[in-house]
Enzyme design. Sequence first.
Site, PDB file in Angstrom:
ATOM      1  N   CYS A 197       0.838  -1.196   0.000  1.00  0.00           N
ATOM      2  CA  CYS A 197       0.000   0.000   0.000  1.00  0.00           C
ATOM      3  C   CYS A 197       0.877   1.252   0.000  1.00  0.00           C
ATOM      4  O   CYS A 197       2.045   1.220   0.359  1.00  0.00           O
ATOM      5  CB  CYS A 197      -0.945   0.059   1.184  1.00  0.00           C
ATOM      6  N   LYS A 223       6.326  -4.896  -2.261  1.00  0.00           N
ATOM      7  CA  LYS A 223       7.750  -4.673  -2.025  1.00  0.00           C
ATOM      8  C   LYS A 223       8.049  -4.484  -0.541  1.00  0.00           C
ATOM      9  O   LYS A 223       8.983  -5.060  -0.006  1.00  0.00           O
ATOM     10  CB  LYS A 223       8.210  -3.436  -2.808  1.00  0.00           C
TER      11      LYS A 223
END
Length: 600
Positions: free
Chosen positions: A2, A595
């Site tokens: 996010c 990530k």
Amino acid sequence: MCGIVGFIGEQDAKEILLKGLEKLEYRGYDSAGIAVQAENGVVVYKEKGRIAKLREIVDENVAASVGIGHTRWATHGVPSKVNAHPHQSTSKRFTLVHNGVIENYELVKKEYLQDVTFVSETDTEVIVQLMEQQVSTGLSVEEAFRNTLSLLHGSYAIGLLDAENPNMIYVAKNKSPLLVGVGDNFNVVASDAMAMLQVTDQFIELMDKEIVIVTKESITIKNLQGETIERAPFTAELDASDIEKGTYPHFMLKEIDEQPLVIRNIIQKYQDENGEIELNQDIRNAILDSDRIYIIACGTSYHAGLVGKQFIEKFAKMPVEVHVASEFSYNMPLLTERPFFIYISQSGETADSRAVLVQTNEMGHKALTITNVPGSTLSREADYTLPLYAGPEIAVASTKAYTAQLAVLSILAADIAKAKGEVLDFDLTHELGLVANAMIELCDQKEEMDALAKQFLATTRNCFFIGRSVDFYVGLEGALKLKEISYIQAEGFAGGELKHGTIALIENGTPVIALATQEHVNLGIRGNVKEVVARGANPCIISMKGLEMEGDSFVLPTVHEALAPLVAVIPLQLISYYAALHRECDVDKPRNLAKSVTVE
């Protein structure tokens, strides 16, 4: 995982927000949205899928200089337009974006919001509806915001718009990263600095449980008690070109090619004026005062930790344990009397690792963070930090951060060894320089790697990686890279474990990638290859020069055996990259992955 952006100023907020979200794509997401304060109220745009789809629905004619944006990676509720952020309260007065997980959201709904009709399945909507409920009791917006946050358990980074106060953004964080950026007659909000380098390089770090009121002229930071906090901005040491692909088709390929430069940069950063490895004396003393080192990490960083264990035990003769962070939190082993903890995290924001760090800090144990982001949460909360100096890593699948972690761990091990009087049989800085040279040579052999990927992996459904000793750990990383970006079911195994179960999965044509870089186990791994070939496997043997045998698929340039993992992983990264291309997968943004994993 996010991302949040916010802008308040005089420029077109829509384009700044969209560009900011594009810079956060690397964090992983499944939907995206923005909300802007327009002349007739707040306008919300959101879409499932890529930001390019979001761009298509944003009305260019809507004038707005205040707004917030969000990329969502689903935790509560399926990926959908309805569950995408921003979320609004029933009256549409409040509009909110949120990163994190609200652990008690169901209890909050039951106790405070029984009469509210919810639109989405998310925990986030609870926050914005609770905000409206608190204001309805007569509280000011700031008081309601503070009350709302006090009722939440979990992690959050929040950006909030109030339609009745259109010239400000309310911001708060707890256990989730968030920065406020400082500009000339504008200010910004971002999950990380890369999102807003387009407009400023001046940022203020926010601490947990702080509330910030942002206008275009001011940034007011307060604690939950309402006390104002002064904090100076820092300059983000990033170049905009660091987060661009340049002439490369993908960030992953660019970052693979950057590894030789990263290794040389690390050598330079950790040398003293005499060219000797030199670390912080306090780090060295803290480790020497300990009786066991515990390495805590997740994913690729965990694999780096396994290799780091080898470095420290062989170089410095100190015992090391390596643990997966998510397991350590809930099943802590018996610790020695004087443990020292090393946390490895590319982002420095990994929630599982931070959860362990909070525990070990409470127990009074010293901790070191090895991270690519020195100002990150793990870096701030640990006693010491060793930066990776790898530069921004944008592709979800880690490459240069992994080899940087190995290089820094080798330097740490050598420094401890020197302090203990242990003599290495090689000059580490010289050998790391040879590693960088070998990496250049390997990165120039992309056609060979492409051919191997096409031969062994383009059409397969599964693949096995085998190795012995440290090659086993490199095989684990190779398997992770392949499964991450090509969606091939790939697993890494110790060569000696094949006959204890895994060999049952070998059938005609099954690709098996074997690593042979360690002389003392070379014959053993060769025997394992014969075992799988006898069952019909299609072997791809990657060996070190001097250990190669007839039929090997690829021979690595010679480096010191102890540092072979830094070189052996390069072909595995490239093979995975080309396998993903042949299978038409999204290399930089593989499905379902983020990530920076900022929730547990």
